[in-house]
Structures are given as C-alpha cells and as structure tokens.
Design an enzyme around this catalytic site. Structure first.
Site, mmCIF file in Angstrom:
data_model
loop_
_atom_site.group_PDB
_atom_site.id
_atom_site.type_symbol
_atom_site.label_atom_id
_atom_site.label_comp_id
_atom_site.label_asym_id
_atom_site.label_seq_id
_atom_site.Cartn_x
_atom_site.Cartn_y
_atom_site.Cartn_z
ATOM 1 N N ASP A 36 -1.722 60.799 69.400
ATOM 2 C CA ASP A 36 -0.473 59.958 69.791
ATOM 3 C C ASP A 36 0.146 58.876 68.752
ATOM 4 O O ASP A 36 -0.035 59.212 67.773
ATOM 5 C CB ASP A 36 -1.210 58.856 70.958
ATOM 6 C CG ASP A 36 -2.298 57.603 70.489
ATOM 7 O OD1 ASP A 36 -1.760 57.091 69.323
ATOM 8 O OD2 ASP A 36 -3.141 57.820 70.580
ATOM 9 N N ALA A 89 -12.303 47.718 71.042
ATOM 10 C CA ALA A 89 -11.619 47.918 69.836
ATOM 11 C C ALA A 89 -10.515 46.639 70.082
ATOM 12 O O ALA A 89 -10.327 46.043 68.909
ATOM 13 C CB ALA A 89 -10.767 49.044 69.770
ATOM 14 N N CYS A 97 12.174 79.021 68.565
ATOM 15 C CA CYS A 97 12.309 78.105 67.070
ATOM 16 C C CYS A 97 13.810 77.768 66.744
ATOM 17 O O CYS A 97 14.512 78.650 66.536
ATOM 18 C CB CYS A 97 11.319 78.900 65.973
ATOM 19 S SG CYS A 97 11.884 77.802 64.426
ATOM 20 N N HIS A 127 -4.734 65.195 62.207
ATOM 21 C CA HIS A 127 -4.819 66.385 63.369
ATOM 22 C C HIS A 127 -3.477 66.408 64.147
ATOM 23 O O HIS A 127 -3.370 66.914 65.006
ATOM 24 C CB HIS A 127 -5.925 65.829 64.602
ATOM 25 C CG HIS A 127 -7.243 65.680 64.073
ATOM 26 N ND1 HIS A 127 -8.480 65.311 64.808
ATOM 27 C CD2 HIS A 127 -7.609 66.222 62.842
ATOM 28 C CE1 HIS A 127 -9.327 65.558 63.941
ATOM 29 N NE2 HIS A 127 -9.214 66.251 62.674
ATOM 30 N N TYR A 138 -1.013 70.157 76.936
ATOM 31 C CA TYR A 138 -0.197 69.112 75.894
ATOM 32 C C TYR A 138 0.955 68.369 76.403
ATOM 33 O O TYR A 138 1.220 67.430 75.983
ATOM 34 C CB TYR A 138 -0.085 69.981 74.620
ATOM 35 C CG TYR A 138 -1.368 70.109 73.827
ATOM 36 C CD1 TYR A 138 -2.024 69.081 73.209
ATOM 37 C CD2 TYR A 138 -1.920 71.356 74.081
ATOM 38 C CE1 TYR A 138 -2.997 69.259 72.541
ATOM 39 C CE2 TYR A 138 -3.280 71.547 73.284
ATOM 40 C CZ TYR A 138 -3.811 70.492 72.259
ATOM 41 O OH TYR A 138 -4.743 70.605 71.940
ATOM 42 N N CYS A 192 7.487 80.564 61.112
ATOM 43 C CA CYS A 192 8.160 80.331 59.696
ATOM 44 C C CYS A 192 7.805 79.040 59.435
ATOM 45 O O CYS A 192 7.942 78.542 58.303
ATOM 46 C CB CYS A 192 9.823 80.394 59.979
ATOM 47 S SG CYS A 192 10.368 78.982 61.068
HETATM 48 P P1 NAD Z 1 -14.318 60.921 70.708
HETATM 49 O O1 NAD Z 1 -13.844 60.919 72.180
HETATM 50 O O2 NAD Z 1 -15.104 61.865 70.293
HETATM 51 O O3 NAD Z 1 -15.061 59.521 70.572
HETATM 52 C C1 NAD Z 1 -14.395 58.235 70.865
HETATM 53 C C2 NAD Z 1 -15.162 56.972 70.527
HETATM 54 O O4 NAD Z 1 -14.638 55.905 70.826
HETATM 55 C C3 NAD Z 1 -16.744 57.191 71.067
HETATM 56 O O5 NAD Z 1 -17.560 56.799 69.753
HETATM 57 C C4 NAD Z 1 -16.693 55.917 71.939
HETATM 58 O O6 NAD Z 1 -17.745 55.023 71.957
HETATM 59 C C5 NAD Z 1 -15.457 55.172 71.261
HETATM 60 N N1 NAD Z 1 -14.826 54.242 72.138
HETATM 61 C C6 NAD Z 1 -14.473 54.350 73.511
HETATM 62 N N2 NAD Z 1 -13.721 53.322 74.118
HETATM 63 C C7 NAD Z 1 -13.584 52.254 73.129
HETATM 64 C C8 NAD Z 1 -13.015 51.261 72.990
HETATM 65 N N3 NAD Z 1 -12.372 50.488 73.936
HETATM 66 N N4 NAD Z 1 -13.114 50.416 71.764
HETATM 67 C C9 NAD Z 1 -13.825 51.149 70.581
HETATM 68 N N5 NAD Z 1 -14.236 52.380 70.695
HETATM 69 C C10 NAD Z 1 -14.251 52.950 72.079
HETATM 70 O O7 NAD Z 1 -13.030 60.866 69.828
HETATM 71 P P2 NAD Z 1 -12.617 61.309 68.362
HETATM 72 O O8 NAD Z 1 -14.065 60.674 67.435
HETATM 73 O O9 NAD Z 1 -11.495 60.466 67.831
HETATM 74 O O10 NAD Z 1 -12.694 62.540 68.447
HETATM 75 C C11 NAD Z 1 -11.933 63.403 67.862
HETATM 76 C C12 NAD Z 1 -10.915 64.336 68.379
HETATM 77 O O11 NAD Z 1 -10.423 63.574 69.602
HETATM 78 C C13 NAD Z 1 -9.850 64.102 67.504
HETATM 79 O O12 NAD Z 1 -9.671 65.595 67.050
HETATM 80 C C14 NAD Z 1 -8.429 63.529 68.391
HETATM 81 O O13 NAD Z 1 -7.342 64.500 67.742
HETATM 82 C C15 NAD Z 1 -8.786 63.951 69.502
HETATM 83 N N6 NAD Z 1 -8.252 62.787 70.643
HETATM 84 C C16 NAD Z 1 -7.150 62.313 70.358
HETATM 85 C C17 NAD Z 1 -6.676 61.132 71.229
HETATM 86 C C18 NAD Z 1 -5.434 60.516 71.009
HETATM 87 O O14 NAD Z 1 -4.626 60.821 70.345
HETATM 88 N N7 NAD Z 1 -5.307 59.301 71.669
HETATM 89 C C19 NAD Z 1 -7.388 61.202 72.503
HETATM 90 C C20 NAD Z 1 -8.422 61.974 72.807
HETATM 91 C C21 NAD Z 1 -8.871 62.788 71.914
#
Ligand code: NAD
Length: 234
Positions: A91, A216, A133, A106, A53, A117
């Site tokens: 993030d 995205a 803590c 999350h 982390y 605590c």
């Molecule tokens: P996941 O990795 O399971 O799925 C990611 C999804 O995003 C996939 O379906 C993929 O096809 C899609 N994707 C990849 N690149 C993309 C883009 N450029 N544009 C649009 N879509 C795109 O992630 P999830 O469903 O969020 O999984 C859940 C877990 O992942 C959560 O618990 C979360 O906390 C954690 N996570 C968070 C981060 C972060 O905070 N940035 C990073 C990794 C994982």
C-alpha cells in the site's frame, strides 16, 4: 549515512483497515498464497490473480494513514535521510502520511509491470490479462508486486543501510517472510541496537534487544517521541 533503518509490515496498516496476512481473518484465511501470490499462480489463472490485486488496490486507495504512519513521517521530517523506511507493504500509506524516503521491497499495488520488456507505469484501478504494455504492446501486464519466489527490490541499498545503522526497528511484521525476517540479525551483527514494535511477540522477537507490544497507532508515536527527544536539536 543511514542512522536508523525501519522495517514495516502489514501490522502497521491494520488499523487503517487493510488486512494483514497471517492474523485470524487475514488475507490468507480467504485466499491460499499459492493461488494468488506466486508467478505460477499468475501463469495458471491471471484472471483470479488480477481480481485479487484489483480488490486490494481499490481498498488501499481508499485507506487513510493512521497515527503510526504519521509518526514515522514526523521522524523523517526531523531526521531526513538519516532514516530509511523499508516497507514490505504494497500500500501507499507511508507516502500518504508524508514519508518520502520509502523503499517498497515487495513492490506497490499502485504500479503495473510488463513481464516481457520490464516497463513500469501507474496501474489503472482495474487491471486485466488482455491489457497491453504501453511500451512494447505485449499482453503481458502484471501488478508490480514481488511474489513469493521472486527477488525483493533494493536489497543492495538495504544491506548497505543495515551495515551502517545505529538502530534497526521492525514494526508490525510477523518475521516469517525472508529476507526481511533476517534483517534484525544482519543489523545486530553490525552493532546496531534493535527494537521490535508489534501487537504480539513475533517469530523473531528473541533476536531483538527490546520488544514493545501494543497497537502500532499507540506504541509507534511514543517510540518516535522518545527518539526525537534523544536527538540533539540544531
Ligand atoms: P503478517 O500478516 O505476516 O504479520 C503482521 C504482524 O502485524 C503480526 O505479527 C501481527 O501481530 C502484527 N499486527 C497486527 N495488527 C497490528 C497492530 N494494530 N499494531 C501492530 N502490529 C500489528 O505481515 P508481514 O510480516 O508484513 O508479512 C509479510 C507480507 O505481507 C509481505 O509480503 C507484505 O507484502 C504482505 N502484506 C502487505 C499488506 C499491505 O500492504 N498493507 C497487507 C497484507 C500483507
């Protein structure tokens, strides 16, 4: 009343350089979920979990929001509290883009939590098992993220919003992690229109009324423009 609930996942931050979980080369390709993202893993090897982390916190701190984060901030700037942004991401890229009404179901990499605590504070760049803590002094500090097997934050508020929303959108999420993967069905049952925006079809694509595929950074801005064009301007 919440009119639009938007769920975001790791995919929205991929183009900001933060790895997703399940894509090839994603975080789980190099780290087993059971080794770093469960309470049992932390109990077994807190040094390894903190290292994982700490690295992610430093990476996220250096990341900048992309056009998709900015488009959602633009939507909130116009529609205010009609929009609830629920993110699975740990993030802070939504906040960096300007969104304020963000629910981190999350948790957040930027937070630290005492598991004795319950005190919360801003995490230092490097957390270590021997850190104490600031409130109770126990050596029981952990990242303030929700691990597999733990209960997500804000579920009452999310379920209330899903029950009254006219639209539910999921962006960049694979639909494999519950309860978030079930939101589309909850929203549909309450009469909401549903749209998925993702790079490729997800596990839950068939549950959405509409799926838009693409990066995205490209498709979210277009979708937000369409929404804002359809909102009566006061
Ligand atoms: P996941 O990795 O399971 O799925 C990611 C999804 O995003 C996939 O379906 C993929 O096809 C899609 N994707 C990849 N690149 C993309 C883009 N450029 N544009 C649009 N879509 C795109 O992630 P999830 O469903 O969020 O999984 C859940 C877990 O992942 C959560 O618990 C979360 O906390 C954690 N996570 C968070 C981060 C972060 O905070 N940035 C990073 C990794 C994982």
């Amino acid at each position: 009343m919440t009119r639009i609930v938007i769920l975001t996942g790791a995919g929205i931050s991929a183009e900001s350089g933060l790895g997703t979980f399940r894509d090839a080369g994603g975080l789980w390709a190099t780290h087993r979920l059971e080794d770093v993202a469960t309470p049992e893993a932390f109990h077994r090897d807190p040094v390894l979990v903190h290292q994982f982390y700490n690295a992610r916190r430093q990476q996220a701190a250096a990341a900048i929001p992309n056009a998709a984060h900015k488009a959602l901030a633009r939507l909130e700037a116009t529609m205010g509290h009609d929009v609830l942004l629920v993110t699975q991401n740990v993030d802070d890229l939504h906040e960096k883009a300007g969104s304020r009404n963000v629910l981190h179901m999350h948790g957040r990499l930027a937070g630290a939590l005492c598991h004795v605590c319950g005190h919360r504070w801003i995490a230092p760049p490097e957390m270590r098992p021997e850190d104490s803590c600031p409130s109770c002094r126990a050596n029981a500090t952990r990242p303030d993220v929700v691990w597999f097997g733990e209960y997500p934050h804000g579920m009452d508020r999310i379920e209330q919003a899903l029950s009254e929303a006219a639209m539910f959108a999921a962006i960049g999420t694979s639909g494999q992690v519950y309860p978030a993967a079930g939101f589309v069905m909850q929203a549909r049952q309450c009469g909401a229109d549903t749209v998925e925006l993702n790079l490729e079809p997800s596990e839950t694509s068939s549950a959405f009324a509409q799926t838009r595929l693409g990066k995205a950074s490209e498709i979210v801005s277009l979708w937000v423009d369409e929404l804002l064009d359809s909102v009566p301007q006061g």
